[in-house]
Design a protein around this motif. Structure first.
Motif, PDB file in Angstrom:
ATOM      1  N   GLY B 255       7.638   8.394 -15.191  1.00 60.20           N
ATOM      2  CA  GLY B 255       7.132   9.467 -16.048  1.00 60.20           C
ATOM      3  C   GLY B 255       8.067  10.640 -16.260  1.00 60.20           C
ATOM      4  N   CYS B 256       9.373  10.395 -16.339  1.00 62.87           N
ATOM      5  CA  CYS B 256      10.311  11.512 -16.481  1.00 62.87           C
ATOM      6  C   CYS B 256      10.438  11.991 -17.925  1.00 62.87           C
ATOM      7  CB  CYS B 256      11.685  11.103 -15.971  1.00 62.87           C
ATOM      8  SG  CYS B 256      12.475   9.882 -17.026  1.00 62.87           S
ATOM      9  N   ASP B 257       9.984  11.181 -18.871  1.00 65.18           N
ATOM     10  CA  ASP B 257      10.039  11.500 -20.308  1.00 65.18           C
ATOM     11  C   ASP B 257      11.440  11.450 -20.911  1.00 65.18           C
ATOM     12  OD1 ASP B 257       7.349  11.771 -20.337  1.00 65.18           O
ATOM     13  OD2 ASP B 257       7.297  13.917 -20.775  1.00 65.18           O
ATOM     14  N   ALA B 258      12.420  10.994 -20.165  1.00 62.28           N
ATOM     15  CA  ALA B 258      13.776  10.947 -20.727  1.00 62.28           C
ATOM     16  C   ALA B 258      13.831  10.041 -21.953  1.00 62.28           C
ATOM     17  CB  ALA B 258      14.773  10.460 -19.674  1.00 62.28           C
ATOM     18  N   CYS B 259      13.082   8.931 -21.901  1.00 62.55           N
ATOM     19  CA  CYS B 259      13.139   7.984 -23.026  1.00 62.55           C
ATOM     20  C   CYS B 259      12.565   8.596 -24.296  1.00 62.55           C
ATOM     21  CB  CYS B 259      12.441   6.670 -22.678  1.00 62.55           C
ATOM     22  SG  CYS B 259      10.712   6.823 -22.193  1.00 62.55           S
ATOM     23  N   ILE B 282       8.018   4.378 -23.954  1.00 59.92           N
ATOM     24  CA  ILE B 282       7.223   3.851 -22.845  1.00 59.92           C
ATOM     25  C   ILE B 282       5.748   3.786 -23.238  1.00 59.92           C
ATOM     26  CG2 ILE B 282       6.999   6.108 -21.686  1.00 59.92           C
ATOM     27  CD1 ILE B 282       7.302   2.639 -19.986  1.00 59.92           C
ATOM     28  N   CYS B 315      16.850   5.430 -18.950  1.00 61.47           N
ATOM     29  CA  CYS B 315      15.748   5.284 -17.991  1.00 61.47           C
ATOM     30  C   CYS B 315      16.252   5.277 -16.544  1.00 61.47           C
ATOM     31  CB  CYS B 315      14.977   4.003 -18.270  1.00 61.47           C
ATOM     32  SG  CYS B 315      13.658   3.742 -17.065  1.00 61.47           S
ATOM     33  N   PRO B 316      15.726   6.176 -15.696  1.00 59.13           N
ATOM     34  CA  PRO B 316      16.238   6.302 -14.328  1.00 59.13           C
ATOM     35  C   PRO B 316      15.854   5.119 -13.436  1.00 59.13           C
ATOM     36  CG  PRO B 316      14.331   7.700 -14.608  1.00 59.13           C
ATOM     37  CD  PRO B 316      14.656   7.146 -15.968  1.00 59.13           C
ATOM     38  N   ILE B 321      13.401  -1.323 -21.949  1.00 61.11           N
ATOM     39  CA  ILE B 321      12.251  -1.101 -22.824  1.00 61.11           C
ATOM     40  C   ILE B 321      12.281  -2.011 -24.057  1.00 61.11           C
ATOM     41  CG2 ILE B 321      11.078   0.648 -24.258  1.00 61.11           C
ATOM     42  CD1 ILE B 321      11.762   2.687 -22.077  1.00 61.11           C
TER      43      ILE B 321
HETATM   44  S1  SF4 Z   1      12.810   7.000 -19.051  1.00 59.95           S
HETATM   45 FE1  SF4 Z   1      11.945   5.332 -17.822  1.00 59.95          FE
HETATM   46  S2  SF4 Z   1      10.950   6.354 -16.104  1.00 59.95           S
HETATM   47 FE2  SF4 Z   1      11.329   7.951 -17.633  1.00 59.95          FE
HETATM   48  S3  SF4 Z   1       9.405   8.033 -18.820  1.00 59.95           S
HETATM   49 FE3  SF4 Z   1      10.759   6.605 -19.900  1.00 59.95          FE
HETATM   50  S4  SF4 Z   1      10.253   4.570 -19.053  1.00 59.95           S
HETATM   51 FE4  SF4 Z   1       9.376   6.100 -17.663  1.00 59.95          FE
END
Ligand code: SF4
Lengths: 238, 417
Positions: B255-259, B282, B315-316, B321
């Motif tokens: 749930g880091c929201d990077a994507c 995601i 994605c960490p 995806i």
């Molecule tokens: S980058 Fe990866 S870990 Fe972060 S919210 Fe998106 S899918 Fe989830």
């Protein structure tokens, strides 16, 4: 070296000039080109649109068409990625076990730089050129700066840099139809960035993305042309 | 209630919203820059990604054992664990617990899992007021019961951990009567060493060295904080996703929201068209996984991506995806294959595959298609395509196919000397 050309169905029909350029380029570099006539399509559209059983039939057909060739070159980064990365997935998803390795397909710039070890292919192209790194070349294949190294060695060519170059042009295969509005929003920004760099020509290693970008440039009567990188590298100033 | 529209239709208002477009672009640019800087400071970001992925993979492989260990630790610390198979059951559980604590109102900072289980509606229907504390809402002074989400749970100690920018969850930790925490099954990690790894990767991925507010709470402490602690563990499609060899990768999400912030589609549409509770790349995976693909809206989500791969690059926990999206597309298509009348797309794709699996049929189609397309040309380009293809030429020209295909040129060229 004897090199088998996988032209990709899209190029076969819409951009035969790209295929001819690859042939001309490889022959000029002293290699023999073969065109296995049983080749059709790598199955990318079926796979990415969710028609996985159909994609498996095409992956099998591809392997049969290129059986016995150990140097295969294609001017399509997305088709190269489909064969190298996805064919095994496609066949496993279709329930096959002991999936053999996919035929060794190289995208053209990988083949030139990594296999043949050349960056100066003796080309001349006296124009201002912008390079668009397509998602499949930059991310799926990790083409890095190979295309740029090839372009920098072209006589008379002036490179123009596109802002936010690594952002997707919004094509995405059937995405361009299923989500046409978002797709157009993306290509509008891409074209705005391209025009800010004022090139004569935009090049890439995927004609599908170039058809998308070029389609928007053409609709705007921008005067900016799109051209596959192979056609620049095949040019000898004539 | 009218059903939620498909992504393409739902995206139109957002695409036309000038202020939203500008705000989204600015937010994305800022988040990307902060993430890039935070990641560049590390000596070995790829190694941290691999470690984060390994932690989650190991956890998911033994999820049952890990959750049992978590349950024991929570109970040993004086808490109670409740298992919920689906969203409705989870919401009912929370309502029952809040009512039993005598709450007429609860504080509940925004959390995607609370949205997932539809908590607000369930509480309101039971006559319990919800204070959605957060950016622009004050924490209710008299609140005696709080409901929170959580970011990570440590099985070893039964500890809940929340990573925040503002501290809304932290303020809930001191309510006197009951603290109810709702979590997805996949949010557990085995032990403190694993927590260390993910704390780093989530924080960096979100553009921080460490999240500004890190809160941790464990069970019940006599004389301090809430008198009761409840943990509601929600399945709601997760076990089903876990059984899917490819789709299970999405359960690694932290749930880091990077994507979201690197996604070219999300940057132009924002969260709305994805529907709640998850958005962006995601969300295009998780919502169909959690809710199935029976509704047209959910079935459209896996197609709301160009598959450009920018998300997978950041994605960490190394979730591929695009690969999961493609698999979900296959599920959507397969679910439609059984229809008595094939969809036009299925008929077209079948015909295309039949044509393409035979070089002679392929060449005949190439000839026919080229002739047809050349008839549409006006002034050296194709400006209008008929039927469903017309959405292409609404905004884009198409080049005219040359009369001679590559393969015909090759054949005409004959043997080389
Ligand atoms: S980058 Fe990866 S870990 Fe972060 S919210 Fe998106 S899918 Fe989830």
């Amino acid at each position: 070296m004897r090199v088998a050309l996988f032209v990709a169905c899209f190029n076969d029909a819409l951009f035969p000039g790209t295929g001819r350029a690859v042939v001309r380029l490889l022959e000029r570099l002293g290699h023999e080109v073969a065109f296995p006539s049983a080749q059709t399509c790598c199955g990318q559209m079926h796979w990415t649109t969710g028609y996985h059983a159909e994609a498996a039939g095409l992956a099998r057909g591809f392997a049969a068409a290129f059986a016995g060739h150990d140097a295969i070159v294609t001017p399509s980064a997305s088709c190269a990625a489909t064969v190298r990365r996805d064919h095994a997935r496609i066949l496993r998803a279709a329930g096959e076990r002991d999936v053999p390795p996919a035929p060794p397909v190289h995208e053209l710039t990988e083949f030139l730089v990594d296999v043949l070890g050349v960056t100066d292919v003796g080309a001349s192209f006296p124009h201002r050129v912008a390079y668009h790194p397509t998602c499949h070349s930059a991310r799926a294949l990790g083409a890095g700066d190979r295309p740029l190294r090839l372009l920098r060695a072209v006589r008379g060519l002036e490179l123009a840099e596109i802002p936010a170059a690594d952002e997707c042009c919004g094509f995405g295969g059937t995405f361009a139809l299923k989500n046409a509005d978002v797709s157009v929003a993306l290509v509008a920004d891409k074209v705005r960035h391209i025009r800010s760099a004022a090139p004569d020509v935009v090049c890439a290693v995927d004609n599908s993305c170039l058809a998308h970008i070029g389609g928007a440039l053409s609709r705007q009567r921008s005067g900016v042309r799109v051209l596959h990188l192979a056609e620049i590298l095949a040019g000898d100033g004539a | 209630m009218t059903p939620r529209p498909k992504f393409a239709a739902a995206a139109r208002p957002a695409l036309a919203d000038t202020a939203l477009r500008r705000a989204l672009a600015d937010t994305a640019a800022d988040a990307r820059a902060r993430r890039a800087a935070a990641v560049a400071e590390l000596p070995d970001w790829p190694a941290l990604r691999a470690a984060g992925r390994a932690v989650k993979d190991r956890t998911l492989l033994n999820l049952d054992a890990c959750l049992e260990r978590l349950e024991r630790a929570v109970v040993d610390a004086g808490g109670t664990v409740h298992w919920a198979e689906n969203a409705a059951q989870a919401a009912r559980t929370v309502v029952r617990l809040a009512a039993a604590a005598g709450a007429g109102e609860v504080a509940a900072p925004a959390a995607s899992v609370l949205e997932e289980i539809g908590l607000d509606g369930a509480l309101t229907a039971a006559g319990i007021a919800v204070h959605r504390t957060g950016a622009d809402a004050e924490f209710p002074a008299g609140a005696r019961v709080a409901v929170t989400g959580v970011d990570l749970m440590v099985a070893e100690t039964g500890t809940m951990v929340a990573l925040e920018r503002a501290g809304d969850v932290r303020r809930c930790l001191t309510v006197p009567d009951a603290l109810i925490t709702v979590a997805g099954l996949e949010q557990v990690v085995p032990d403190r060493a694993d927590l260390e790894v993910l704390l780093q990767s989530v924080s960096r991925s979100a553009g921080e060295r460490l999240a500004p507010v890190v809160s941790a709470w464990t069970g019940v402490v006599a004389g301090d904080g809430p008198a009761a602690f409840h943990l509601v563990l929600v399945d709601n499609g997760r076990t089903r996703a876990l059984a899917d060899e490819v789709g299970r990768a999405a359960l690694r999400c932290v749930g880091c929201d990077a994507c979201l912030h690197v996604c070219p589609v999300y940057e132009r549409t924002g969260p709305e068209p994805y529907g709640a509770p998850h958005a962006g790349p995601i969300g295009a995976i998780r919502t169909p996984q959690l809710r199935g693909v029976a509704s047209a809206a959910n079935a459209s989500l896996p197609f709301a991506s160009t598959l450009c791969g920018a998300c997978a690059d950041v994605c960490p926990v190394e979730i591929d995806i695009p690969e999961v999206l493609v698999r979900l597309r296959g599920k959507v298509v397969d679910a439609r294959r059984g229809r008595p009348v094939p969809t036009p797309e299925l008929a077209m794709m079948r015909a295309a595959a039949w044509t393409l699996t035979d070089p002679h049929r392929y060449e005949a189609a190439l000839r026919g298609g080229t002739r047809w397309a050349r008839l549409l040309a006006r002034g050296g380009r194709i400006r209008r395509l008929p039927g469903r293809l017309g959405v292409w030429t609404d905004a884009r020209d198409l080049p005219v196919p040359p009369a001679r295909s590559f393969r015909v040129w090759w054949r005409d060229r004959g043997e080389r000397p």
